[in-house]
Design a protein around this motif. Sequence first.
Motif, PDB file in Angstrom:
ATOM      1  N   ARG A  12       0.999  -1.215   0.064  1.00  0.00           N
ATOM      2  CA  ARG A  12      -0.006   0.044   0.032  1.00  0.00           C
ATOM      3  C   ARG A  12       0.729   1.222  -0.070  1.00  0.00           C
ATOM      4  O   ARG A  12       0.368   2.291  -0.371  1.00  0.00           O
ATOM      5  CB  ARG A  12      -0.908  -0.053   1.082  1.00  0.00           C
ATOM      6  CG  ARG A  12      -0.249   0.182   2.342  1.00  0.00           C
ATOM      7  CD  ARG A  12      -1.096   0.394   3.818  1.00  0.00           C
ATOM      8  NE  ARG A  12      -1.856  -0.696   3.897  1.00  0.00           N
ATOM      9  CZ  ARG A  12      -1.643  -1.727   4.898  1.00  0.00           C
ATOM     10  NH1 ARG A  12      -0.335  -1.597   5.557  1.00  0.00           N
ATOM     11  NH2 ARG A  12      -2.357  -2.780   5.159  1.00  0.00           N
ATOM     12  N   SER A  50      -8.725  -0.839   5.455  1.00  0.00           N
ATOM     13  CA  SER A  50      -9.490  -1.825   4.863  1.00  0.00           C
ATOM     14  C   SER A  50     -10.961  -2.210   5.575  1.00  0.00           C
ATOM     15  O   SER A  50     -11.704  -2.767   4.870  1.00  0.00           O
ATOM     16  CB  SER A  50      -8.451  -3.240   4.778  1.00  0.00           C
ATOM     17  OG  SER A  50      -8.305  -3.497   6.058  1.00  0.00           O
ATOM     18  N   ASP A  67     -13.680  -1.140   3.611  1.00  0.00           N
ATOM     19  CA  ASP A  67     -13.854  -1.562   2.226  1.00  0.00           C
ATOM     20  C   ASP A  67     -15.209  -1.742   1.964  1.00  0.00           C
ATOM     21  O   ASP A  67     -15.962  -2.343   2.709  1.00  0.00           O
ATOM     22  CB  ASP A  67     -13.280  -2.837   2.110  1.00  0.00           C
ATOM     23  CG  ASP A  67     -11.641  -2.592   1.818  1.00  0.00           C
ATOM     24  OD1 ASP A  67     -11.153  -1.504   1.681  1.00  0.00           O
ATOM     25  OD2 ASP A  67     -11.049  -3.487   1.712  1.00  0.00           O
ATOM     26  N   GLU A 114      -7.663   7.153  -0.154  1.00  0.00           N
ATOM     27  CA  GLU A 114      -8.149   6.446  -1.455  1.00  0.00           C
ATOM     28  C   GLU A 114      -9.687   6.669  -1.370  1.00  0.00           C
ATOM     29  O   GLU A 114     -10.389   6.097  -0.592  1.00  0.00           O
ATOM     30  CB  GLU A 114      -7.796   4.974  -1.456  1.00  0.00           C
ATOM     31  CG  GLU A 114      -8.331   4.122  -2.743  1.00  0.00           C
ATOM     32  CD  GLU A 114      -7.548   2.873  -2.832  1.00  0.00           C
ATOM     33  OE1 GLU A 114      -7.942   2.406  -3.837  1.00  0.00           O
ATOM     34  OE2 GLU A 114      -6.647   2.436  -1.867  1.00  0.00           O
ATOM     35  N   LYS A 143     -12.151   4.855  -2.689  1.00  0.00           N
ATOM     36  CA  LYS A 143     -12.463   3.529  -3.422  1.00  0.00           C
ATOM     37  C   LYS A 143     -13.748   3.526  -3.994  1.00  0.00           C
ATOM     38  O   LYS A 143     -14.046   3.061  -4.903  1.00  0.00           O
ATOM     39  CB  LYS A 143     -12.309   2.571  -2.226  1.00  0.00           C
ATOM     40  CG  LYS A 143     -11.005   2.142  -1.741  1.00  0.00           C
ATOM     41  CD  LYS A 143     -10.919   1.043  -0.882  1.00  0.00           C
ATOM     42  CE  LYS A 143      -9.482   1.065  -0.473  1.00  0.00           C
ATOM     43  NZ  LYS A 143      -9.133  -0.480   0.405  1.00  0.00           N
ATOM     44  N   GLY A 181     -13.770   4.937  -7.358  1.00  0.00           N
ATOM     45  CA  GLY A 181     -12.803   4.264  -8.178  1.00  0.00           C
ATOM     46  C   GLY A 181     -11.533   5.021  -8.358  1.00  0.00           C
ATOM     47  O   GLY A 181     -10.810   4.896  -9.645  1.00  0.00           O
ATOM     48  N   GLU A 232      -7.758   6.663  -7.979  1.00  0.00           N
ATOM     49  CA  GLU A 232      -6.585   6.045  -7.486  1.00  0.00           C
ATOM     50  C   GLU A 232      -5.899   6.846  -6.220  1.00  0.00           C
ATOM     51  O   GLU A 232      -6.359   7.783  -5.742  1.00  0.00           O
ATOM     52  CB  GLU A 232      -5.324   6.487  -8.610  1.00  0.00           C
ATOM     53  CG  GLU A 232      -5.638   5.753 -10.060  1.00  0.00           C
ATOM     54  CD  GLU A 232      -5.289   4.185  -9.662  1.00  0.00           C
ATOM     55  OE1 GLU A 232      -4.430   3.858  -8.893  1.00  0.00           O
ATOM     56  OE2 GLU A 232      -5.992   3.548 -10.118  1.00  0.00           O
ATOM     57  N   PRO A 233      -5.324   6.069  -5.285  1.00  0.00           N
ATOM     58  CA  PRO A 233      -4.698   6.593  -4.071  1.00  0.00           C
ATOM     59  C   PRO A 233      -4.056   7.727  -4.178  1.00  0.00           C
ATOM     60  O   PRO A 233      -3.204   7.779  -5.216  1.00  0.00           O
ATOM     61  CB  PRO A 233      -3.947   5.146  -3.156  1.00  0.00           C
ATOM     62  CG  PRO A 233      -3.771   4.394  -4.257  1.00  0.00           C
ATOM     63  CD  PRO A 233      -5.078   4.478  -5.469  1.00  0.00           C
TER      64      PRO A 233
END
Length: 514
Positions: A70, A104, A107, A151, A153, A156, A158-159
């Motif tokens: 990461r 995470s 997520d 990020e 997420k 969608g 990018e970090p």
Amino acid sequence: MLSQRARLENNAATKRARSPTVRGGWDAMSQMEQIMKIADRIHSDEELGRQMMCANNSIYLTKVAILHERWMGAVDNVPNHVFNGKKITDIVSSGKLFEVSASSLLDNVPHGGKANKLLAGFELQWYVAPSDCLLWVNEEGKLVPAAIRIENKVDGEEPTFWYPPPADTPTDHSDALSWALAKMYFRCSDSQIYALLTHFCRAHAVNEVFAVASHRNLPSSHPVLRLLHPHIQGIIAVNAQARDLLVNPKSSAFSMFLSAGDHLPIAFDNYYKHEFNYQRLIVPEDLKSRGVDDMGGAYLFADDSTALWNALLRYASEVVELSYPSDDDVAKDRELQSWVLEMVDVGFAGFEDGAGFPRQLRDRASLSELITVIIFNISVFHAAVNFQCITVLGFYPNCPGVMIKSPPSQDEVITEDRLWDSLPPKQIAFVQAHLANMLGSLSPVEKFYLPTVERNRGGLRDEVNMVCHEQLACVDRLSASLRDIQNTITERNKETEIIYDVMNPTNVPLTTQA
């Protein structure tokens, strides 16, 4: 930020005028002063590092032995000044690189904001942007952030990676503002994990398993129930209230001040599947697994947790040895075995391997450890993560529960307007402060490990259901150990500007009432 500080000082002055007797929450001037000290340090990287070790979510700090993938996007772009010219590989090999990387757990959690129309009168999206922080111990021995990874997420994206500017950078420079904004996104991500997972899932929901299994399987005369009774009383009732107010799908209080509050089951599922397990509840094993069991006094959460864990383990072991002369006596206690089996097969049904909890107790040591896990999680851990709520969350930019703009792109030039426009309407900040104050206030029926006459607080000695002199002697020895811990914490706090006494035994309730 100065205007925020001015308003806090105004509130404090008003409270002083109105309240000659202070009792708790916003009426406690010492607590208000702590909030203002944090507000003063909003630009300080050392303060962020301190809060990763000594605030309300200090359980994820981990020493980096090998850089996770990461961080691969950050390594090649770290400015030279961040590590004072040192290579990041040398920082890792010296054991001085750490991370807080629990993103995470968010997520698949969508953005929120359904409550914005109700609270502020218009629709607005609240962004869920999982974020992680890389930290290092600098030459002055201070833990400071070195990089933040953000990020989005859900959309969608990018970090992006953000780094602290040189020390002499003006606070209104775009580099300083971009770093301040990155810290806000990181703390917002951390705030979701804290409120939903650390506090509710572990410090509340898990404890109900212990309480229900104990009441259903251990008769009132059972020595383990007598030992646990002061700690499990009230848990079922307070959790029933939490299910009605905090996590009710139709009207969740979490959805009123957290970006992730509209989608609680997803976050809960992430936590229980990927983070929660029995080994994490055993303090020495948890600290060792994260490589933070030898940080030399800076990690006060770890120091105080270890001291209290050891005292409680000695206490549990002494009482168990009085009740069970041999390991065989433990193994043959059918009520005890049905107790642990219900925890695994009913309380933690659906968890892989029963979340690591023992399905059978074969000896006194394993029983003593399990009892310590239960007592520690119900009392000490809950106190550590709950009773700093208003101190940490009271100054909104320090730990915002909501960000209303998408995280910045890597090449975006950050202005002060962009920073302030990323924060939600003041109504949401008010709700966060109000709920933090409410959740972090002591119940009027709380009992504590050590009594304090001046505060009219009762202690463990008055609450135990033990009757024989030998058992009461165990309580007295525990109390003596806790007095030593109390004295250590009190002396330490004389030398610190922002005190850390949330695990002072005079401040730790015996059970989870708030």
